[in-house]
Scaffold this motif. Structure first.
Motif: not given
Length: 191
Positions: A188, A131, A185
């Protein structure tokens, strides 16, 4: 032996991600001997050590992919190339197509290290790195339905089951479902 440290875990003092070196072919070869890992790697059969060296050279070292050896380091292990007494490889992480919007991750843990508490932190550390350095929206993972270890692992770090291909993989003498997981994303970052 694995190369320099790329990532260090905040959760465990001794877990690090190191570069995959061509000398790691014997360790990575074990993933290609595991029928469930082979499915996740999209490889039909096992590979010789020489074939794995070629895989490392052509796939792992390709800028469009990322790979790590998760290691438990001794307290005095060097940052760069440790010797066998200074580190223990506990997992192989491979992310295909980091240059696409949805790369796929494979996290293989040798049977002798399953249940030792390193798999989740290793996968989380690899995802943190992904990421941070790649502009990807989501990450996927494919798991054979009877591979409970990996199914539990990806679920525990936040992946959601998105699709199931029925009897799509022939493993251990039977057709098995292939389950596709995804992690956004934003999911997360919200954890």
């Amino acid at each position: 032996m694995p190369g320099p440290i790329l990532e260090v875990s905040d959760d465990t003092d001794d877990l690090v991600l190191r570069t995959v070196e061509r000398d790691d072919a014997a360790f990575v070869q074990r993933a290609f001997a595991d029928p469930y890992a082979r499915c996740a790697l999209h490889v039909g059969t096992h590979k010789s050590e020489a074939e794995v060296e070629t895989f490392i050279e052509e796939e792992v070292e390709d800028d469009g992919n990322a790979a790590y050896i998760a290691c438990v380091d001794a307290e005095d292990a060097p940052f760069d190339h440790p010797d066998a007494a200074e580190t223990t490889a506990v997992a192989f992480l491979y992310v295909r197509h980091v240059d696409h919007d949805q790369p796929t991750v494979v996290c293989w843990v040798p049977p002798e290290h399953r249940g030792a508490g390193h798999a989740g932190p290793a996968l989380e550390l690899g995802l943190d790195a992904l990421w941070r350095v790649s502009d990807v929206h989501t990450v996927g993972a494919s798991v054979v339905s009877v591979d409970e270890f990996t199914r539990d692992l990806v679920s525990a770090v936040g992946f959601t089951e998105e699709a199931r291909n029925r009897e799509a993989q022939f493993v251990d003498g039977a057709y098995r479902d292939e389950i596709h997981y995804g992690l956004l994303r934003t999911e997360w970052e919200a954890q």
